[in-house]
Structure formats: C-alpha cells, structure tokens
Scaffold this motif. Structure first.
Motif, PDB file in Angstrom:
ATOM      1  N   SER A  31       0.781  12.939  54.744  1.00  0.00           N
ATOM      2  CA  SER A  31       0.311  12.669  53.375  1.00  0.00           C
ATOM      3  C   SER A  31       0.435  11.191  53.054  1.00  0.00           C
ATOM      4  CB  SER A  31       1.158  13.428  52.350  1.00  0.00           C
ATOM      5  OG  SER A  31       1.152  14.785  52.652  1.00  0.00           O
ATOM      6  N   LEU A  32      -0.633  10.635  52.504  1.00  0.00           N
ATOM      7  CA  LEU A  32      -0.648   9.230  52.082  1.00  0.00           C
ATOM      8  C   LEU A  32       0.066   9.118  50.744  1.00  0.00           C
ATOM      9  CD1 LEU A  32      -1.708   6.354  52.611  1.00  0.00           C
ATOM     10  CD2 LEU A  32      -3.825   7.030  51.457  1.00  0.00           C
ATOM     11  N   LYS A  33       1.125   8.302  50.693  1.00  0.00           N
ATOM     12  CA  LYS A  33       1.942   8.199  49.477  1.00  0.00           C
ATOM     13  C   LYS A  33       1.826   6.840  48.806  1.00  0.00           C
ATOM     14  CE  LYS A  33       3.561  12.195  49.229  1.00  0.00           C
ATOM     15  NZ  LYS A  33       3.612  12.993  48.001  1.00  0.00           N
ATOM     16  N   GLY A  34       1.381   5.812  49.558  1.00  0.00           N
ATOM     17  CA  GLY A  34       1.228   4.474  48.988  1.00  0.00           C
ATOM     18  C   GLY A  34       0.253   3.696  49.841  1.00  0.00           C
ATOM     19  N   LEU A  35      -0.574   2.834  49.207  1.00  0.00           N
ATOM     20  CA  LEU A  35      -1.552   2.052  49.971  1.00  0.00           C
ATOM     21  C   LEU A  35      -1.960   0.822  49.193  1.00  0.00           C
ATOM     22  CD1 LEU A  35      -4.543   3.088  52.034  1.00  0.00           C
ATOM     23  CD2 LEU A  35      -5.061   1.912  49.922  1.00  0.00           C
ATOM     24  N   LYS A  36      -1.944  -0.332  49.853  1.00  0.00           N
ATOM     25  CA  LYS A  36      -2.507  -1.529  49.216  1.00  0.00           C
ATOM     26  C   LYS A  36      -2.992  -2.529  50.260  1.00  0.00           C
ATOM     27  CE  LYS A  36       2.174  -3.156  48.160  1.00  0.00           C
ATOM     28  NZ  LYS A  36       3.135  -3.351  47.074  1.00  0.00           N
ATOM     29  N   LEU A  37      -4.044  -3.278  49.879  1.00  0.00           N
ATOM     30  CA  LEU A  37      -4.594  -4.346  50.721  1.00  0.00           C
ATOM     31  C   LEU A  37      -4.032  -5.640  50.173  1.00  0.00           C
ATOM     32  CD1 LEU A  37      -6.903  -5.143  52.856  1.00  0.00           C
ATOM     33  CD2 LEU A  37      -8.292  -5.597  50.838  1.00  0.00           C
ATOM     34  N   ILE A  38      -3.233  -6.341  50.985  1.00  0.00           N
ATOM     35  CA  ILE A  38      -2.629  -7.578  50.470  1.00  0.00           C
ATOM     36  C   ILE A  38      -2.585  -8.686  51.515  1.00  0.00           C
ATOM     37  CG2 ILE A  38      -1.180  -6.752  48.574  1.00  0.00           C
ATOM     38  CD1 ILE A  38       1.130  -6.501  50.460  1.00  0.00           C
ATOM     39  N   ASN A  39      -2.568  -9.917  50.991  1.00  0.00           N
ATOM     40  CA  ASN A  39      -2.341 -11.110  51.795  1.00  0.00           C
ATOM     41  C   ASN A  39      -0.894 -11.483  51.613  1.00  0.00           C
ATOM     42  OD1 ASN A  39      -4.128 -12.954  53.267  1.00  0.00           O
ATOM     43  ND2 ASN A  39      -5.538 -12.448  51.576  1.00  0.00           N
ATOM     44  N   VAL A  40      -0.095 -11.510  52.666  1.00  0.00           N
ATOM     45  CA  VAL A  40       1.308 -11.853  52.461  1.00  0.00           C
ATOM     46  C   VAL A  40       1.565 -13.328  52.749  1.00  0.00           C
ATOM     47  CG1 VAL A  40       2.175  -9.524  52.808  1.00  0.00           C
ATOM     48  CG2 VAL A  40       2.045 -11.073  54.765  1.00  0.00           C
ATOM     49  N   GLU A  41       2.602 -13.854  52.120  1.00  0.00           N
ATOM     50  CA  GLU A  41       2.979 -15.250  52.317  1.00  0.00           C
ATOM     51  C   GLU A  41       3.916 -15.368  53.509  1.00  0.00           C
ATOM     52  OE1 GLU A  41       4.524 -16.776  48.674  1.00  0.00           O
ATOM     53  OE2 GLU A  41       2.500 -16.865  47.812  1.00  0.00           O
ATOM     54  N   GLN A  42       4.040 -16.596  53.999  1.00  0.00           N
ATOM     55  CA  GLN A  42       4.880 -16.856  55.176  1.00  0.00           C
ATOM     56  C   GLN A  42       6.307 -16.317  55.004  1.00  0.00           C
ATOM     57  OE1 GLN A  42       4.628 -20.793  56.780  1.00  0.00           O
ATOM     58  NE2 GLN A  42       6.571 -20.584  57.851  1.00  0.00           N
ATOM     59  N   SER A  43       6.926 -16.597  53.845  1.00  0.00           N
ATOM     60  CA  SER A  43       8.322 -16.190  53.647  1.00  0.00           C
ATOM     61  C   SER A  43       8.452 -14.662  53.670  1.00  0.00           C
ATOM     62  CB  SER A  43       8.863 -16.749  52.333  1.00  0.00           C
ATOM     63  OG  SER A  43       8.038 -16.339  51.275  1.00  0.00           O
ATOM     64  N   PHE A  44       7.408 -13.973  53.174  1.00  0.00           N
ATOM     65  CA  PHE A  44       7.429 -12.508  53.164  1.00  0.00           C
ATOM     66  C   PHE A  44       7.312 -11.962  54.599  1.00  0.00           C
ATOM     67  CE2 PHE A  44       5.812  -8.253  52.806  1.00  0.00           C
ATOM     68  CZ  PHE A  44       6.488  -7.723  51.724  1.00  0.00           C
ATOM     69  N   ALA A  45       6.392 -12.557  55.371  1.00  0.00           N
ATOM     70  CA  ALA A  45       6.220 -12.121  56.773  1.00  0.00           C
ATOM     71  C   ALA A  45       7.504 -12.390  57.554  1.00  0.00           C
ATOM     72  CB  ALA A  45       5.040 -12.853  57.404  1.00  0.00           C
ATOM     73  N   GLU A  46       8.157 -13.512  57.286  1.00  0.00           N
ATOM     74  CA  GLU A  46       9.417 -13.839  57.965  1.00  0.00           C
ATOM     75  C   GLU A  46      10.499 -12.814  57.620  1.00  0.00           C
ATOM     76  OE1 GLU A  46       8.706 -18.657  58.318  1.00  0.00           O
ATOM     77  OE2 GLU A  46      10.035 -17.883  56.747  1.00  0.00           O
ATOM     78  N   LYS A  47      10.487 -12.367  56.382  1.00  0.00           N
ATOM     79  CA  LYS A  47      11.470 -11.363  55.954  1.00  0.00           C
ATOM     80  C   LYS A  47      11.191 -10.024  56.655  1.00  0.00           C
ATOM     81  CE  LYS A  47      14.481  -9.762  52.757  1.00  0.00           C
ATOM     82  NZ  LYS A  47      15.702  -9.714  53.526  1.00  0.00           N
ATOM     83  N   HIS A  48       9.920  -9.620  56.684  1.00  0.00           N
ATOM     84  CA  HIS A  48       9.576  -8.349  57.339  1.00  0.00           C
ATOM     85  C   HIS A  48      10.031  -8.339  58.802  1.00  0.00           C
ATOM     86  CE1 HIS A  48       7.348  -4.789  58.568  1.00  0.00           C
ATOM     87  NE2 HIS A  48       6.812  -5.515  59.533  1.00  0.00           N
ATOM     88  N   TYR A  49       9.820  -9.479  59.491  1.00  0.00           N
ATOM     89  CA  TYR A  49      10.150  -9.553  60.914  1.00  0.00           C
ATOM     90  C   TYR A  49      11.470 -10.282  61.168  1.00  0.00           C
ATOM     91  CZ  TYR A  49       5.642  -7.646  62.433  1.00  0.00           C
ATOM     92  OH  TYR A  49       4.574  -6.817  62.687  1.00  0.00           O
ATOM     93  N   GLU A  50      12.399 -10.264  60.203  1.00  0.00           N
ATOM     94  CA  GLU A  50      13.621 -11.090  60.340  1.00  0.00           C
ATOM     95  C   GLU A  50      14.446 -10.749  61.586  1.00  0.00           C
ATOM     96  OE1 GLU A  50      16.387  -8.677  57.068  1.00  0.00           O
ATOM     97  OE2 GLU A  50      15.947 -10.775  56.741  1.00  0.00           O
ATOM     98  N   ASP A  51      14.408  -9.495  62.037  1.00  0.00           N
ATOM     99  CA  ASP A  51      15.163  -9.110  63.240  1.00  0.00           C
ATOM    100  C   ASP A  51      14.634  -9.811  64.497  1.00  0.00           C
ATOM    101  OD1 ASP A  51      16.504  -7.426  61.577  1.00  0.00           O
ATOM    102  OD2 ASP A  51      15.648  -5.565  62.374  1.00  0.00           O
ATOM    103  N   LEU A  52      13.399 -10.343  64.416  1.00  0.00           N
ATOM    104  CA  LEU A  52      12.784 -10.982  65.583  1.00  0.00           C
ATOM    105  C   LEU A  52      12.809 -12.502  65.482  1.00  0.00           C
ATOM    106  CD1 LEU A  52       9.643  -8.652  65.957  1.00  0.00           C
ATOM    107  CD2 LEU A  52      11.795  -8.535  67.223  1.00  0.00           C
ATOM    108  N   SER A  53      13.558 -13.047  64.499  1.00  0.00           N
ATOM    109  CA  SER A  53      13.461 -14.493  64.203  1.00  0.00           C
ATOM    110  C   SER A  53      13.900 -15.382  65.372  1.00  0.00           C
ATOM    111  CB  SER A  53      14.237 -14.844  62.941  1.00  0.00           C
ATOM    112  OG  SER A  53      15.592 -14.535  63.140  1.00  0.00           O
TER     113      SER A  53
END
Ligand code: CMP
Length: 143
Positions: A31-53
């Motif tokens: 079941s689809l519970k949330g959906l959005k089309l977005i452009n993320v900023e550098q700091s946000f992408a860095e946070k999402h992938y922080e384990d790979l920094s």
C-alpha cells in the motif's frame, strides 16, 4: 504494519520509470502511504547517506542524488522492507537478478535507479527524515 522508504533516483525519474516502479509495488500488494516529487539540497542528500560519508564515492553519490527530482515514497505491508529490497535487486546492477528493478533497468552502480531502506530501523529513520510532516493513515471509504 511494517513500512519502508523507497526513493526513485534522478535517473529513474528522468528515464520515465516512475509508473513502472510504482506499478510493481502496487501489483505485489503493498500500500502506498506517502509520495512526493522533490529536488533535494546537498545537505539533505548528505544527511540521507551519512553512513556512507567516509566512502570514496560519497561526493559523486551526493551529486547524483541532487542532479534532478526524485520520487520519495512510503510503502506499507507484510515484510515490505525485505521484500522491497528483493524486488529492487542487488546494489550493483551487474549482480542484480533478471526480473528485479535494477536487474531490468540499470547497468551502473552509480546510476542504479532506486533506493530502498535496508532494515526496519533505517526505514523508520528515513521516513522521519523525508516525511517530517508525518504519514497520514488514510482509509478508503469505498466498499
Ligand atoms: P543505495 O541503495 O541508494 O545505497 C547506497 C548507494 O550508494 C547505492 O544505492 C549506490 O547508489 C551508491 N553506491 C554504492 N557503492 C557505490 C560505488 N562503488 N560507486 C558509486 N556509488 C555507489
């Protein structure tokens, strides 16, 4: 009920794979519970992938994720984290089985079309990061 975070990466959006990917999750029965089309900023992408920094590919990975809009989604259902990862296929498209999303639609680890949470715990963190507004528990009134 278990939830996972799924992101269609910029190459997946640009190549017109959004409908195909959503269709696979819908047809599987999730079941689809949330959906959005977005452009993320550098700091946000860095946070999402922080384990790979510390990884050598980290700067390229961040550049790739901010290169265009992504589709961020929350999917719900029994064992959706593990089953979603199976549907996505191995991280390196050279290793992903035919029939999986990466197995069908990608050849390069740096352009691997889609991300899916790797555990229930990372799903919880990623959903909180990408959907700080929360996930509504919509109920259909159709019978
Ligand atoms: P994803 O499932 O989003 O999780 C981490 C991401 O890092 C992965 O998909 C790839 O996009 C990226 N990644 C992992 N290993 C490499 C690599 N060796 N070179 C470039 N990107 C990589």
């Amino acid at each position: 009920m278990e939830q996972t975070f799924i992101m269609i990466k910029p190459d997946g959006v640009q190549r017109g794979l959004v409908g195909e990917i959503i269709g696979r999750f819908e047809k599987k029965g999730f079941s689809l519970k949330g959906l959005k089309l977005i452009n993320v900023e550098q700091s946000f992408a860095e946070k999402h992938y922080e384990d790979l920094s510390a990884k050598p590919f980290f700067p390229k990975l961040v550049d790739y994720i901010i290169s265009g809009p992504v589709v961020a989604m929350v999917w719900e259902g029994k064992n959706v984290v593990t089953t979603g990862r199976k549907m996505i296929g191995a991280t390196n498209p050279s290793d992903s089985a035919p029939g999986t999303i990466r197995g069908e639609f990608a050849i390069d680890i740096g352009r691997n079309v889609i991300h899916g949470s790797d555990s229930v715990e990372s799903a919880r963190k990623e959903i909180a990061l990408w959907f700080p507004e929360g996930i509504a528990n919509w109920q259909s009134s159709l019978h």
